[in-house]
Structure formats: structure tokens, C-alpha cells
Design a protein around this motif. Structure first.
Motif, PDB file in Angstrom:
ATOM      1  N   UNK A   1       0.864  -1.185   0.000  1.00 36.59           N
ATOM      2  CA  UNK A   1       0.000   0.000   0.000  1.00 36.59           C
ATOM      3  C   UNK A   1       0.897   1.232   0.000  1.00 36.59           C
ATOM      4  N   UNK A   2       1.101   1.821  -1.178  1.00 32.53           N
ATOM      5  CA  UNK A   2       1.995   2.974  -1.286  1.00 32.53           C
ATOM      6  C   UNK A   2       1.245   4.292  -1.122  1.00 32.53           C
ATOM      7  N   UNK A   3       0.039   4.361  -1.645  1.00 31.88           N
ATOM      8  CA  UNK A   3      -0.757   5.594  -1.564  1.00 31.88           C
ATOM      9  C   UNK A   3      -1.663   5.492  -0.342  1.00 31.88           C
ATOM     10  N   UNK A   4      -1.153   6.008   0.795  1.00 36.42           N
ATOM     11  CA  UNK A   4      -1.895   5.879   2.045  1.00 36.42           C
ATOM     12  C   UNK A   4      -2.601   7.200   2.351  1.00 36.42           C
ATOM     13  N   UNK A   5      -3.920   7.198   2.110  1.00 37.45           N
ATOM     14  CA  UNK A   5      -4.714   8.396   2.336  1.00 37.45           C
ATOM     15  C   UNK A   5      -5.918   8.036   3.211  1.00 37.45           C
ATOM     16  N   UNK A   6      -6.174   8.873   4.197  1.00 36.37           N
ATOM     17  CA  UNK A   6      -7.321   8.706   5.102  1.00 36.37           C
ATOM     18  C   UNK A   6      -8.177   9.963   5.001  1.00 36.37           C
ATOM     19  N   UNK A   7      -9.474   9.767   4.722  1.00 35.30           N
ATOM     20  CA  UNK A   7     -10.390  10.888   4.546  1.00 35.30           C
ATOM     21  C   UNK A   7     -11.411  10.899   5.682  1.00 35.30           C
ATOM     22  N   UNK A   8     -11.437  11.996   6.434  1.00 31.44           N
ATOM     23  CA  UNK A   8     -12.450  12.225   7.467  1.00 31.44           C
ATOM     24  C   UNK A   8     -13.433  13.248   6.919  1.00 31.44           C
ATOM     25  N   UNK A   9     -14.716  12.894   6.918  1.00 30.14           N
ATOM     26  CA  UNK A   9     -15.704  13.726   6.234  1.00 30.14           C
ATOM     27  C   UNK A   9     -16.959  13.871   7.082  1.00 30.14           C
ATOM     28  N   UNK A  10     -17.592  15.035   7.005  1.00 29.59           N
ATOM     29  CA  UNK A  10     -18.879  15.285   7.670  1.00 29.59           C
ATOM     30  C   UNK A  10     -19.789  15.990   6.681  1.00 29.59           C
ATOM     31  N   UNK A  11     -21.021  15.519   6.552  1.00 22.94           N
ATOM     32  CA  UNK A  11     -21.979  16.118   5.619  1.00 22.94           C
ATOM     33  C   UNK A  11     -23.394  15.875   6.134  1.00 22.94           C
ATOM     34  N   UNK A  12     -24.351  16.543   5.508  1.00 21.80           N
ATOM     35  CA  UNK A  12     -25.751  16.339   5.870  1.00 21.80           C
ATOM     36  C   UNK A  12     -26.216  14.955   5.396  1.00 21.80           C
ATOM     37  N   UNK A  13     -27.033  14.313   6.245  1.00 20.42           N
ATOM     38  CA  UNK A  13     -27.588  13.001   5.892  1.00 20.42           C
ATOM     39  C   UNK A  13     -29.070  13.159   5.584  1.00 20.42           C
ATOM     40  N   UNK A  14     -29.648  12.101   5.021  1.00 26.42           N
ATOM     41  CA  UNK A  14     -31.085  12.105   4.733  1.00 26.42           C
ATOM     42  C   UNK A  14     -31.864  12.247   6.032  1.00 26.42           C
ATOM     43  N   UNK A  15     -32.840  13.149   6.049  1.00 24.85           N
ATOM     44  CA  UNK A  15     -33.604  13.452   7.255  1.00 24.85           C
ATOM     45  C   UNK A  15     -35.084  13.253   6.987  1.00 24.85           C
ATOM     46  N   UNK A  16     -35.879  13.305   8.055  1.00 31.12           N
ATOM     47  CA  UNK A  16     -37.329  13.199   7.938  1.00 31.12           C
ATOM     48  C   UNK A  16     -37.959  14.370   8.674  1.00 31.12           C
ATOM     49  N   UNK A  17     -39.289  14.329   8.767  1.00 31.07           N
ATOM     50  CA  UNK A  17     -40.007  15.448   9.383  1.00 31.07           C
ATOM     51  C   UNK A  17     -39.762  15.536  10.880  1.00 31.07           C
ATOM     52  N   UNK A  18     -39.315  14.439  11.508  1.00 35.43           N
ATOM     53  CA  UNK A  18     -39.155  14.422  12.957  1.00 35.43           C
ATOM     54  C   UNK A  18     -37.730  14.734  13.400  1.00 35.43           C
ATOM     55  N   UNK A  19     -36.714  14.379  12.601  1.00 37.91           N
ATOM     56  CA  UNK A  19     -35.335  14.509  13.055  1.00 37.91           C
ATOM     57  C   UNK A  19     -34.414  14.719  11.859  1.00 37.91           C
ATOM     58  N   UNK A  20     -33.455  15.613  12.022  1.00 34.64           N
ATOM     59  CA  UNK A  20     -32.401  15.818  11.023  1.00 34.64           C
ATOM     60  C   UNK A  20     -31.117  15.166  11.526  1.00 34.64           C
ATOM     61  N   UNK A  21     -30.214  14.778  10.583  1.00 36.49           N
ATOM     62  CA  UNK A  21     -29.020  14.015  10.935  1.00 36.49           C
ATOM     63  C   UNK A  21     -27.806  14.588  10.202  1.00 36.49           C
ATOM     64  N   UNK A  22     -26.628  14.373  10.820  1.00 35.84           N
ATOM     65  CA  UNK A  22     -25.331  14.663  10.197  1.00 35.84           C
ATOM     66  C   UNK A  22     -24.573  13.345  10.093  1.00 35.84           C
ATOM     67  N   UNK A  23     -23.999  13.084   8.919  1.00 36.54           N
ATOM     68  CA  UNK A  23     -23.284  11.835   8.678  1.00 36.54           C
ATOM     69  C   UNK A  23     -21.775  12.076   8.753  1.00 36.54           C
ATOM     70  N   UNK A  24     -21.075  11.270   9.558  1.00 37.66           N
ATOM     71  CA  UNK A  24     -19.618  11.278   9.670  1.00 37.66           C
ATOM     72  C   UNK A  24     -19.106  10.017   8.978  1.00 37.66           C
ATOM     73  N   UNK A  25     -18.008  10.136   8.239  1.00 39.39           N
ATOM     74  CA  UNK A  25     -17.443   8.978   7.543  1.00 39.39           C
ATOM     75  C   UNK A  25     -15.927   8.996   7.645  1.00 39.39           C
TER      76      UNK A  25
END
Length: 695
Positions: free
Chosen positions: A596-620
Motif C-alpha cells: 500500500x503505497x498511496x496511504x490516504x485517510x479521509x475524514x468527512x462530515x456532511x448532511x444526511x437524509x432526514x425526515x419530518x421528525x429529526x435531522x441528521x449529520x453523517x460522519x465517515x
């Protein structure tokens, strides 16, 4: 070993009949002494009933037979009347000019009109054939058997016709055909005279089957089976049909024709005589049955009433036993809120007797004094019907000794037999033990989390020492250089500036070492479990120093991407930081492979699919390692399962537990051509509306 089970005779038909008879004897007026008179009366009524029904049945059968005989007489008259009209048609044929062409045309018209006619012949007084026409509706009948072989019956019929100077019918005879079958025919001979002198004969050949079908089938064949028979019962021709399962009535009459006599038989399809053939018999039978029925119903009603009383007593005893055995408290209230019923479990739960609770309204003796006003308000909301029924809610009750304990209450409308609401029925469950177990479980979870954090820090000890070695070495170098400059007595201002710069570098390196140590210290020692609103960037910044420690050792490039204007999330900071750190370390270790020569780690946060009762944020967390095999994937979140030589197998299990406690979901997905992405969701900060629920 085979066990033979004896039949249970307790509820056998014989036992039921015997018990019913004994009860009937007891219900008879006058007791056993008048039993014989009652039996005689019953036998007499039954005898009269059976006799009436039998006589009515006989009468109906005679009526049906008379009806069939009337139909047979009418059929005979109709047959003779139609044969007479046909004779008149032949006489009209004889009266016309005997031209051969005209005769053939008229004869064919008659054959088309009368389907039962098979052939018309014109013969001279010596019965020599002058002309003949076969029916165009049937095949010629004298192909297999020549006409001369069947003239015997014709000669006799014409001889009698000459004597009586009128039509004469021959006896029927069987005429075989080329197809291997045949039919019965009969001939009618009509003499033709001119000025009183015999000039010839007109002969018509009838098919007996056609006579029945054409002359009687439409009017009498729908409900009857009609046939011509010989005197011994042999059937010559049959028309109509007879349904199965019905009683057959038979009638026979002679059809007297000039020169021949036929036997017409009619089999009538009639239903069996009904049980109640007429209104009078039905009334008498109904009255007789009613007398017996009333007597039987009285006995059965007495037995049913006694059985109902026994069943009711058993049901009450069974319900009382269930109520006494329940560990769930039951409480019934009317529409005004007064307690109408409590079971022993409820009384034992609150420490009051049932008499002290029944009939009481707010405030209840088991309400804590400091919550009386709140509970009154909540009870008013419940009684007004503003709270959905059958929803469980938690509350706090007080025992008679003053101790408080939590309860779970499930309350629903109390509906009467008429379908009207008469109050509220509630089930009360003491959840003190459940809360204690939850507290123990929470403490165990905290200890497990702390252990996992300590294990993580232990694994980072070598990395921490390597990271601190650099700022400490820099501090030592700047300090030695400063000492060397200060030892020169002829120091110039330029030298003092270098010393000041070295001291600033020493302060910077010391601050850097302090930040590394403090981040690890806070991660291990943090105990606060309260959730707070945090920006996703703060969570990434908190674990960044620890992630960078591992990244520099493993030569991994860490990229962080956060969508702009992300809302704050409600979370336990320490636990979520541990989730991010565990997932990041797992991703970096997955890329710690020689290929494994190309070692890259991506930490990401974005809006996730939500409904009328609750909104969510997705971490990956995304890596480009070798991925996860199917065998490992099926056990990835199992506690104490690990693929590392020195791993504990608790990391991913704890991560999923933490995320689910926040209401989110943790999952992973393979990337193409290689790599894995782990995603989890956290709820967005929102105002929570808590409905008031009655106690």
C-alpha cells in the motif's frame, strides 16, 4: 412402552342422554308418580303426528298420480287430434290434379311441414307404386331393406282402409338402417276415390320416435318421459327426459287408431311428497311440536341456568385467582377520576389497603406531596381525552412509608358491554429494579469505555514518546545555544536578539508538548456523560493530535472535509471522539501494508437524509486499505472478535453501541477498487417538545 388410553365416558352421548332424561323426569309435574301418564301423552301426540304426516303424504302422492293420468289422457287426445288433421292434409293432396310434378311438389311440402313423416307413396288399387317421395329431412329409409319386403303390413292396412273407406293404420314394425341401427315405423293408408270408385291409395310412413318428439315432446316432454310400448312393456320409442333423485309416477293409456292400437306410457317426474304437504297438516304438526318443544325447553333452560351459574362462579373464582397472582398493579377509574377498583398487587405496591383507595379522587394518597399540583393537572388532561390511549409513560409514586419509586403506567379506555366508555383502566409496573439494573449497566459501560480509552492510550505510548522527543530535543538545543551565547562577555545586541529568538522557540516547543499531553489526558480522564451541542469541526479538531501521532508513524496522509454551514449535533463529546479515533486508527492500520503505497485517510462530515421528525449529520472515515473479507464482515461488530494480534475486540462493538445510544446507525461499505468506508449518523440539535403525561 405403549400406553393404552381408556375412552372418556364423562361426556359420552349415552351419559348426556341419561342425565338429560333424569333432569326431564325431575321437571315433570307431579314427580315420578305421574311419569306414565306423561309418557302416554307424549306417545299419543307422536302417534297422531306421524299418522297425519303419513296420510298427507299419501294424499299428495294420489294427487300427483291423478295429475299425471290427466296429462296422459290429454296427450292421447292431442295425438289423435293431430293425426286427424294430418289425414285431412293428405285428403287435400288427393283432391288436387294428380299431375306427377304437382304431386311431388305438394308431397315434399307436406314432408317438410311434418317432420314425423318419413315417406309418402301413391299406389293404384292393386297397390302398385305410381309415385313416391322421401322426406328431405331424413335419409331414405328403404335402402337396407327393400320396400317389397315390408309391404305385408301395408297390404293389411290398405285392405282395412278399403273396407271402412277411411284411413287405416298398420301395426308398427322395426326397420333396420345402413348405419347398423333402426327404428320403429308405422304406416297409414288413405284410400282415394273418384265418383265413388276407388282410384288408388296414399300411404304415409310414420316414425314412432318422430311422433313423440314432434306431436307431444314440446308440450308434455318437459316434465315427463313419454314412450310407445308394447303390451308387455317393451318400449318402442322414447321422448323427453327424466331427472335423477325424483319419485317417478307412471300412467298408461291406449291410443285407439283405425286398424291399430298403441300403448302410450308417461313417466312423470315429481318430487317426493314433502314432510308438510298442506297447510292444515303443517299447522297441526307445528302445534304438536310446539307442545313438546316447550316442555323440552323448560328442562334445558333449567339445566342451562344451573350450568351458567356454575360457570359464572368458576369464572369469578378464576379471575380472582389471576388478580391475586398478578405482579402488575391494576387500577380502574371512572370518568370523574375516582378509583373504582385496585388489585392486590397495586395495594402491595403502594402499601395501602383496597378500602383506603376505592372511591378516592385527587389527590391520591400515593402521590408525592411535592407533585400533587402537577399530577392534578395531568389527570385533568387525561380525563379530558387529550392524551392518546394505550401509551406507556413513566411516573413517580410514593409508598405509605414515604419512600418514592418509579412506575410505568399503561392506561386505556374502559369500554362497557354496550360499547360505551365508563372510565379508564391502567396497568402499573414497578420499575425500581429495572432502573437499578440500568444504572449498573450504565456504570459498567462507563468502566468499559474507560478501559478501552486506557488501552488506546497504552497503544499510543510509544507514539507519544516519539512525538514528545522532537519538541524536547528542540528545547534542549535552543537552551544550550542560549547558554553558549550568554557565556560570551562581549555579547553584542545581535547576540541578545538570537537569545530572545531561542527563548521564543523554547516556549513554542514546550506549548506543543503540552498540547499533546493534555489531549491524551483529557481523552482518558473525561467523565462527563451529558450531551451537548457541538459543531462537527470541534469533534474533528479534538482527535486531530492523536490521529496525527499515528499518521506520522505510519506515513499516512490525513484529509478532512466538512460541508459548510453544518448544524450542531447533540452528542456525548467523549464517546463520539472515541468513535472517531477508533475508526481513524482502524483505517490507518488497514493501510499499514507493504504493497500500500498511496496511504490516504479521509475524514468527512456532511448532511444526511432526514425526515419530518429529526435531522441528521453523517460522519465517515474512508481508507484505501485491502478491505474487509466476507468472513470477517459477518463478525465485525461481535464483542471480543479481533483480527489483530494484540487487539481486545471491543473497539467496533463499543463504537456501534455509542452510535445507537445516540439514536444513529453505524455501517460500513466496501469501495472499488479497494478500501472501506465507515459511516455513522448523529442527531442535529433541535428543540424537543415533551407532552405532559398524567400520573
Amino acid at each position: 412402552m405403549t400406553t393404552t388410553t381408556q375412552p372418556d365416558l364423562a361426556d359420552s352421548p349415552l351419559r348426556r342422554i341419561t342425565s338429560w332424561w333424569h333432569a326431564f323426569e325431575e321437571a315433570l309435574p307431579g314427580g315420578r308418580g305421574r311419569r306414565t301418564l306423561w309418557l302416554a301423552l307424549i306417545a299419543l301426540v307422536m302417534g297422531v303426528l306421524i299418522t297425519l304426516v303419513w296420510l298427507a303424504g299419501r294424499y299428495e302422492a294420489s294427487q300427483l298420480q291423478a295429475e299425471l293420468e290427466g296429462d296422459t289422457t290429454e296427450a292421447v287426445s292431442d295425438l289423435r287430434r293431430q293425426l286427424t288433421r294430418q289425414t285431412q292434409s293428405l285428403q287435400g293432396l288427393q283432391s288436387n290434379t294428380p299431375l306427377e310434378t304437382f304431386w311431388n311438389t305438394e308431397a315434399q311440402a307436406l314432408l317438410r311441414e311434418h317432420r314425423e313423416w318419413l315417406r309418402i307413396e301413391a299406389r293404384d288399387p292393386e297397390l302398385n307404386l305410381k309415385n313416391q317421395v322421401d322426406s328431405p329431412l331424413h335419409k331414405p329409409i328403404f335402402k337396407r331393406v327393400s320396400r317389397t319386403d315390408s309391404l305385408n303390413e301395408t297390404v293389411q292396412a290398405c285392405a282395412k282402409a278399403r273396407r271402412i273407406n277411411g284411413p287405416s293404420y298398420s301395426s308398427s314394425y322395426f326397420l333396420p338402417q345402413n348405419d347398423g341401427i333402426g327404428f320403429e315405423v308405422m304406416e297409414m293408408c288413405l284410400p282415394a276415390t273418384q265418383d265413388g270408385v276407388l282410384v288408388g291409395f296414399t300411404i304415409v310412413t310414420y316414425g314412432l320416435q318422430g311422433l313423440l318428439n314432434e306431436l307431444l315432446g314440446d308440450s308434455f316432454g318437459r316434465r315427463n318421459e313419454i314412450s310407445f310400448t308394447e303390451p308387455d312393456g317393451t318400449r318402442l320409442a322414447i321422448a323427453g327426459s327424466q331427472s335423477r333423485g325424483l319419485r317417478v309416477f307412471t300412467s298408461q293409456q291406449l291410443v285407439n287408431l283405425p286398424g291399430n292400437t298403441l300403448v302410450l306410457r308417461m313417466d312423470g317426474r315429481r318430487g317426493e311428497a314433502s314432510i308438510f304437504p298442506n297447510v292444515l297438516t303443517a299447522l297441526v304438526t307445528a302445534m304438536s311440536i310446539a307442545l313438546l318443544t316447550v316442555m323440552v325447553l323448560l328442562v334445558k333452560d333449567s339445566r342451562r341456568r344451573l350450568k351458567a351459574e356454575r360457570d359464572l362462579a368458576e369464572a369469578l373464582a378464576f379471575r380472582k385467582a389471576m388478580e391475586d397472582s398478578l405482579v402488575t398493579g391494576l387500577r380502574a377509574r371512572d370518568l370523574e377520576g375516582r378509583i373504582t377498583y385496585v388489585n392486590p398487587a397495586f395495594c402491595q405496591m403502594v402499601g395501602f389497603e383496597a378500602e383506603a383507595l376505592t372511591g378516592r379522587n385527587a389527590p391520591m394518597p400515593y402521590w408525592p406531596p411535592e407533585m400533587v399540583d402537577e399530577y392534578k393537572q395531568r389527570q385533568a388532561i387525561r380525563l379530558a381525552g387529550n392524551v392518546p390511549p394505550r401509551e406507556g409513560f413513566e411516573s413517580v409514586f410514593m409508598r405509605q412509608d414515604g419512600t418514592h419509586f418509579p412506575v410505568l403506567i399503561i392506561e386505556a379506555p374502559l369500554i362497557s358491554v354496550q360499547g360505551e366508555q365508563t372510565g379508564w383502566m391502567g396497568a402499573v409496573i414497578d420499575i425500581s429494579e429495572q432502573r437499578r439494573i440500568e444504572e449498573v449497566s450504565r456504570a459498567s459501560q462507563e468502566r468499559l469505555q474507560a478501559t478501552a480509552r486506557l488501552a488506546t492510550v497504552g497503544e499510543m505510548a510509544s507514539l507519544l514518546s516519539h512525538e514528545l522527543n522532537q519538541p524536547l530535543a528542540a528545547i534542549a538545543s535552543y537552551a544550550n545555544g542560549s547558554l553558549n551565547l550568554l557565556q560570551n562577555p562581549s555579547a553584542v545586541p545581535q547576540t541578545l536578539d538570537d537569545v530572545h529568538m531561542a527563548l521564543r522557540r523554547i516556549a513554542e516547543q514546550a506549548d506543543r508538548a503540552g498540547r499533546v499531553i493534555n489531549s491524551v489526558h483529557d481523552f482518558v480522564r473525561r467523565r462527563d456523560q451529558d450531551r451537548e451541542a457541538l459543531a462537527p469541526k470541534m469533534l474533528f479538531d479534538a482527535v486531530a493530535p492523536l490521529v496525527q501521532l499515528q499518521a506520522r508513524k505510519l506515513r499516512v496522509t490525513v484529509h478532512t472535509h466538512i460541508d459548510p454551514q453544518l448544524p450542531e449535533v447533540m452528542c456525548d463529546r467523549t464517546m463520539v471522539e472515541q468513535v472517531l479515533l477508533n475508526l481513524a486508527r482502524n483505517g490507518m492500520q488497514a493501510m499499514d501494508k507493504p504493497d500500500c503505497s498511496d496511504r490516504r485517510l479521509l475524514l468527512k462530515a456532511r448532511r444526511a437524509a432526514s425526515n419530518a421528525e429529526q435531522a441528521w449529520v453523517e460522519f465517515s472515515v474512508t481508507d484505501v486499505g485491502e478491505g474487509i473479507s466476507e468472513t470477517v464482515a459477518s463478525q465485525l461488530f461481535t464483542p471480543f472478535f479481533t483480527t489483530k494480534a494484540e487487539g481486545m475486540g471491543l473497539g467496533l462493538s463499543l463504537c456501534r453501541t455509542v452510535v445507537e445510544q445516540h439514536g444513529g446507525h453505524l455501517e460500513f461499505e466496501a469501495l472499488a477498487p479497494k478500501g472501506t468506508v465507515f459511516r455513522f449518523t448523529l442527531p442535529v440539535k433541535a428543540a424537543l417538545l415533551l407532552d405532559k403525561i398524567p400520573a
